[in-house]
Design a protein around this motif. Structure first.
Motif, mmCIF file in Angstrom:
data_model
loop_
_atom_site.group_PDB
_atom_site.id
_atom_site.type_symbol
_atom_site.label_atom_id
_atom_site.label_comp_id
_atom_site.label_asym_id
_atom_site.label_seq_id
_atom_site.Cartn_x
_atom_site.Cartn_y
_atom_site.Cartn_z
ATOM 1 N N LEU A 152 -3.028 -0.916 -0.228
ATOM 2 C CA LEU A 152 -3.707 -1.706 0.829
ATOM 3 C C LEU A 152 -2.373 -2.004 1.791
ATOM 4 O O LEU A 152 -2.633 -1.930 3.191
ATOM 5 C CB LEU A 152 -4.368 -2.776 0.464
ATOM 6 C CG LEU A 152 -5.762 -2.664 -0.194
ATOM 7 C CD1 LEU A 152 -6.254 -3.622 -1.086
ATOM 8 C CD2 LEU A 152 -6.606 -2.419 1.059
ATOM 9 N N LYS A 155 -1.510 0.461 4.179
ATOM 10 C CA LYS A 155 -2.534 0.727 5.177
ATOM 11 C C LYS A 155 -2.087 -0.474 6.396
ATOM 12 O O LYS A 155 -3.219 -0.565 7.102
ATOM 13 C CB LYS A 155 -3.964 0.761 4.622
ATOM 14 C CG LYS A 155 -4.485 1.921 3.916
ATOM 15 C CD LYS A 155 -5.559 1.785 3.279
ATOM 16 C CE LYS A 155 -5.821 3.024 2.420
ATOM 17 N NZ LYS A 155 -7.237 2.924 1.556
ATOM 18 N N GLY A 156 -1.503 -1.478 5.818
ATOM 19 C CA GLY A 156 -1.358 -2.545 6.612
ATOM 20 C C GLY A 156 -2.428 -3.775 6.511
ATOM 21 O O GLY A 156 -2.141 -4.756 7.163
ATOM 22 N N ASP A 157 -3.154 -3.588 5.317
ATOM 23 C CA ASP A 157 -3.894 -4.657 5.026
ATOM 24 C C ASP A 157 -3.272 -5.744 4.291
ATOM 25 O O ASP A 157 -3.570 -5.829 3.061
ATOM 26 C CB ASP A 157 -5.474 -4.147 4.477
ATOM 27 C CG ASP A 157 -6.375 -5.184 4.438
ATOM 28 O OD1 ASP A 157 -6.183 -6.352 4.814
ATOM 29 O OD2 ASP A 157 -7.391 -4.774 3.902
ATOM 30 N N TYR A 158 -2.497 -6.416 4.899
ATOM 31 C CA TYR A 158 -1.461 -7.272 3.932
ATOM 32 C C TYR A 158 -2.383 -8.533 3.234
ATOM 33 O O TYR A 158 -2.055 -8.848 2.049
ATOM 34 C CB TYR A 158 -0.313 -7.677 4.699
ATOM 35 C CG TYR A 158 0.396 -6.794 5.437
ATOM 36 C CD1 TYR A 158 1.073 -5.787 4.789
ATOM 37 C CD2 TYR A 158 0.575 -6.718 6.897
ATOM 38 C CE1 TYR A 158 1.643 -4.843 5.375
ATOM 39 C CE2 TYR A 158 1.225 -5.755 7.270
ATOM 40 C CZ TYR A 158 1.774 -4.686 6.844
ATOM 41 O OH TYR A 158 2.430 -3.695 7.203
ATOM 42 N N GLY A 159 -3.400 -9.197 3.945
ATOM 43 C CA GLY A 159 -4.071 -10.342 3.209
ATOM 44 C C GLY A 159 -4.735 -9.719 2.108
ATOM 45 O O GLY A 159 -4.898 -10.297 1.182
ATOM 46 N N THR A 160 -5.550 -8.530 2.092
ATOM 47 C CA THR A 160 -6.149 -8.155 0.941
ATOM 48 C C THR A 160 -5.253 -7.653 -0.073
ATOM 49 O O THR A 160 -5.464 -8.059 -1.323
ATOM 50 C CB THR A 160 -7.145 -6.991 1.281
ATOM 51 O OG1 THR A 160 -7.902 -7.427 2.383
ATOM 52 C CG2 THR A 160 -8.180 -6.620 0.147
ATOM 53 N N CYS A 185 4.878 -8.599 0.555
ATOM 54 C CA CYS A 185 3.708 -8.951 1.425
ATOM 55 C C CYS A 185 3.678 -10.082 2.110
ATOM 56 O O CYS A 185 3.388 -10.258 3.352
ATOM 57 C CB CYS A 185 2.677 -8.743 0.315
ATOM 58 S SG CYS A 185 0.705 -8.597 0.947
#
Length: 322
Positions: A152, A155-160, A185
């Motif tokens: 993740l 993919k740049g989905d740092y919150g998840t 993160c």
């Protein structure tokens, strides 16, 4: 009334034997007291006390719960009920049933509040929390969660990704690398203070993990603290003097320190630790000595406490060694 008086005599005889640690004899007298006056829970509390001393904890717990039931039926003093519940808690703790112990202590506290019972609750709560934490540890699951977080993150989905890193750390809290991943993160989420805290945990757990020191340096650079960032890169270079990332970070921070010395000094003077060092008469004398005789530095660095303070002043940019 006659029976009650006889029961009290038996209780006193039981107490005498109890103090002598003649527990079987004490038990006989307490049981006679119960036969003579089955409505008084005190005698059952006494029997429970004997069972506790004999390490017969299951019997102790049963006697306590029976005493509580009897006491409530006969409107006994709430302090006696609290005492029986507390003893049941102590016996539960002895057999390793901390959750039941907590329940008994809480019930005791609801009858009669005492600091001792409150302390006992706090103690078992700590044990329960540690048991739950330990039971949750699973290095295999931690690795799975870390890998999900890494995917993740890419993919740049740092919150998840952060949620998976959090779970990985809960599953394996002693793995230094996991804190480094989470720090990366936090950096992407601009939570530099949390990232720095994770870096510090990381290098505390594994002082030889070079990536932890480099990441700490980068975060400190982002926080405009070039002196401390330079120190972090120095630690990385002690592990690998040829690490390109650490070398580049060290050069950048060194340049930043020398390009704006006034700003560096202003920031350093606002640091309470630096202020304490500069107020120390012994340190002032040492600094003066170093200024007049540069060779004196070598001798002072042999003292770990002084060396640590000198390092702090170096990091802050207030002194330089040439």
């Amino acid at each position: 009334m006659a029976n009650n008086a006889e029961a009290l005599k038996e209780k006193e005889l039981g107490n005498v034997e109890y103090k002598k640690k003649n527990f079987d004899a004490a038990l006989e007298h307490y049981r006679k007291a119960v036969e003579l006056d089955p409505t008084d829970m005190t005698f059952r509390n006494n029997i429970a006390a004997v069972y506790f001393e004999q390490k017969n904890y299951e019997a102790c717990i049963k006697e306590c719960t029976d005493a509580v039931e009897l006491g409530r039926e006969n409107r006994a003093d709430y302090k006696l009920i609290a005492k029986a519940l507390c003893r049941a808690g102590n016996a539960s703790k002895k057999v390793g049933d901390f959750k039941s112990a907590k329940v008994y202590y809480e019930k005791s506290l609801s009858e009669h509040r005492t600091p001792e019972t409150r302390t006992l609750i706090s103690e078992v709560e700590k044990v329960i929390k540690e048991e739950e934490r330990t039971a949750y540890i699973d290095p295999v699951r931690a690795e799975e969660e870390k890998n999900l977080g890494n995917d993740l993150f890419k993919k740049g989905d740092y919150g998840t990704a952060l949620k998976h890193y959090n779970e990985a750390i809960r599953r394996n809290p002693d793995d230094a690398k996991l804190y480094s991943n989470r720090a990366a993160c936090y950096t992407k989420l601009a939570a530099f203070d949390l990232g720095l805290k994770d870096c510090e945990t990381c290098v505390d757990l594994d002082p030889k993990f070079i990536k932890g020191w480099i990441r700490k340096g980068k975060i400190l650079q982002g926080m405009q603290d070039a002196g401390k960032a330079m120190s972090a890169y120095q630690k990385a270079l002690e592990i690998d003097p040829n690490n390109a990332e650490a070398l580049e970070g060290y050069r950048q921070t060194m340049s930043a320190v020398h390009s704006n010395p006034e700003e560096m000094r202003k920031r350093a003077m606002g640091d309470p630790e630096v202020q304490a060092i500069l107020r120390d008469p012994a340190m002032r004398m040492i600094l003066e000595q170093m200024q007049n005789d540069p060779k004196a530095l070598h001798d002072h660095l042999k003292n770990p406490e002084i060396a640590e303070k000198i390092q702090k002043l170096l990091e802050s940019g207030l002194i330089a060694i040439r």
